[in-house]
Scaffold this motif. Structure first.
Motif, PDB file in Angstrom:
ATOM      1  N   HIS A   1       0.837  -1.207   0.000  1.00 25.41           N
ATOM      2  CA  HIS A   1       0.000   0.000   0.000  1.00 25.41           C
ATOM      3  C   HIS A   1       0.867   1.250   0.000  1.00 25.41           C
ATOM      4  CE1 HIS A   1      -2.685   3.126   1.567  1.00 25.41           C
ATOM      5  NE2 HIS A   1      -3.589   2.465   0.883  1.00 25.41           N
ATOM      6  N   PRO A   2       0.611   2.242  -0.793  1.00 25.91           N
ATOM      7  CA  PRO A   2      -0.502   2.421  -1.724  1.00 25.91           C
ATOM      8  C   PRO A   2      -0.144   2.085  -3.169  1.00 25.91           C
ATOM      9  CG  PRO A   2       0.592   4.522  -1.456  1.00 25.91           C
ATOM     10  CD  PRO A   2       1.360   3.507  -0.624  1.00 25.91           C
ATOM     11  N   TRP A   3       0.973   1.378  -3.381  1.00 22.84           N
ATOM     12  CA  TRP A   3       1.513   1.200  -4.722  1.00 22.84           C
ATOM     13  C   TRP A   3       0.729   0.204  -5.569  1.00 22.84           C
ATOM     14  CZ3 TRP A   3       4.105   5.245  -3.916  1.00 22.84           C
ATOM     15  CH2 TRP A   3       4.854   5.422  -2.761  1.00 22.84           C
ATOM     16  N   LEU A   4       0.287  -0.879  -4.990  1.00 20.56           N
ATOM     17  CA  LEU A   4      -0.408  -1.902  -5.765  1.00 20.56           C
ATOM     18  C   LEU A   4      -1.291  -2.743  -4.858  1.00 20.56           C
ATOM     19  CD1 LEU A   4       1.756  -4.985  -6.465  1.00 20.56           C
ATOM     20  CD2 LEU A   4       2.774  -3.029  -5.361  1.00 20.56           C
ATOM     21  N   GLN A   5      -2.187  -3.480  -5.490  1.00 20.78           N
ATOM     22  CA  GLN A   5      -3.092  -4.370  -4.765  1.00 20.78           C
ATOM     23  C   GLN A   5      -3.167  -5.705  -5.502  1.00 20.78           C
ATOM     24  OE1 GLN A   5      -6.594  -1.802  -4.768  1.00 20.78           O
ATOM     25  NE2 GLN A   5      -6.324  -1.533  -2.570  1.00 20.78           N
ATOM     26  N   PRO A   6      -2.237  -6.615  -5.210  1.00 22.13           N
ATOM     27  CA  PRO A   6      -2.302  -7.917  -5.869  1.00 22.13           C
ATOM     28  C   PRO A   6      -3.525  -8.698  -5.390  1.00 22.13           C
ATOM     29  CG  PRO A   6      -0.581  -7.902  -4.206  1.00 22.13           C
ATOM     30  CD  PRO A   6      -1.122  -6.498  -4.292  1.00 22.13           C
ATOM     31  N   PRO A   7      -3.957  -9.684  -6.145  1.00 18.91           N
ATOM     32  CA  PRO A   7      -5.138 -10.461  -5.766  1.00 18.91           C
ATOM     33  C   PRO A   7      -4.982 -11.089  -4.381  1.00 18.91           C
ATOM     34  CG  PRO A   7      -4.351 -11.095  -7.952  1.00 18.91           C
ATOM     35  CD  PRO A   7      -3.349 -10.150  -7.377  1.00 18.91           C
ATOM     36  N   ALA A   8      -5.958 -10.842  -3.515  1.00 17.04           N
ATOM     37  CA  ALA A   8      -5.885 -11.334  -2.138  1.00 17.04           C
ATOM     38  C   ALA A   8      -7.015 -12.292  -1.788  1.00 17.04           C
ATOM     39  CB  ALA A   8      -5.863 -10.152  -1.171  1.00 17.04           C
ATOM     40  N   ASP A   9      -7.824 -12.682  -2.775  1.00 22.33           N
ATOM     41  CA  ASP A   9      -8.863 -13.680  -2.534  1.00 22.33           C
ATOM     42  C   ASP A   9      -9.018 -14.547  -3.782  1.00 22.33           C
ATOM     43  OD1 ASP A   9     -11.013 -12.624  -4.334  1.00 22.33           O
ATOM     44  OD2 ASP A   9     -10.962 -10.925  -2.950  1.00 22.33           O
TER      45      ASP A   9
ATOM     46  N   ASP B   1      -5.334   3.582  -5.797  1.00 18.22           N
ATOM     47  CA  ASP B   1      -5.706   3.933  -4.419  1.00 18.22           C
ATOM     48  C   ASP B   1      -6.564   5.198  -4.368  1.00 18.22           C
ATOM     49  OD1 ASP B   1      -5.646   3.304  -1.644  1.00 18.22           O
ATOM     50  OD2 ASP B   1      -4.064   4.799  -1.319  1.00 18.22           O
ATOM     51  N   GLY B   2      -7.515   5.287  -5.297  1.00 19.95           N
ATOM     52  CA  GLY B   2      -8.497   6.355  -5.269  1.00 19.95           C
ATOM     53  C   GLY B   2      -8.096   7.682  -5.893  1.00 19.95           C
TER      54      GLY B   2
END
Length: 183
Positions: free
Chosen positions: A38-46, A161-162
């Motif tokens: 955070h806040p650079w990327l959001q890899p798949p977490a589910d 991140d918005g």
């Protein structure tokens, strides 16, 4: 993980493609690494997000690689090549992330060098670009150490991140990677 499933290996890292069987480990590592990312990327977490992510990697103009520790085979990080253009351009844009349990051990650098060699030699690409937010010092250091050059600045480049985020544009060509480059 047997060595024959790797596309390429270095002293500590092997690279291979994503598989459905990687979902549980990958998503667990993504959740454990949320603060690092955070806040650079959001890899798949589910599971559902992972399934959608890997489905996109099967599209013809994308490639996805896992960086796995050769000692035990655990996933240390990942890299995707997106927007691959063939013909005269032979270019792609990379995105990547490491996981917290292996941070600071140089595994991402080794994996990146393996993918660069694979992309240039096997995929026939000539150029790879990385767009990085200026405050992401670890990512900037990674590409700099790998031999990428800073080519420009792109204001309001990606919505992350918005908000629309500025990015530095880094690139490397096949000529910039030494012939004898080993991870």
């Amino acid at each position: 993980m047997t060595a024959d499933r790797y596309l390429a290996t270095g002293p500590r890292v092997g690279i291979r493609h994503f598989t459905p069987d990687d979902c549980a480990e990958f998503t667990a590592r993504a959740r454990e690494s949320a603060a690092l990312h955070h806040p650079w990327l959001q890899p798949p977490a589910d599971d559902d997000t992972y399934a959608g992510y890997t489905a996109k990697l099967r599209e013809p103009l994308r490639e996805g690689f896992l960086f796995c520790e050769r000692d035990g085979g655990g996933i240390a990080g990942y890299l995707t090549i997106n927007n691959i253009v063939h013909g005269a351009f032979r270019c792609g844009a990379i995105g990547y992330g490491g996981f917290a349990h292996t941070a600071g051990r140089g595994l991402m650098g080794e994996g990146l060098r393996l993918v660069l060699r694979y992309a240039f030699d096997v995929l026939g690409l000539h150029r790879l670009e990385a767009n990085i937010q200026p405050g992401n010092e670890r990512s900037l250091a990674l590409v700099s150490r790998a031999g990428f050059r800073l080519e420009g600045f792109s204001p309001d480049f990606l919505f992350i991140d918005g908000a629309w985020r500025d990015h530095e544009r880094w690139a490397i060509t096949s000529e910039m990677l030494p012939e004898d480059e080993t991870p």
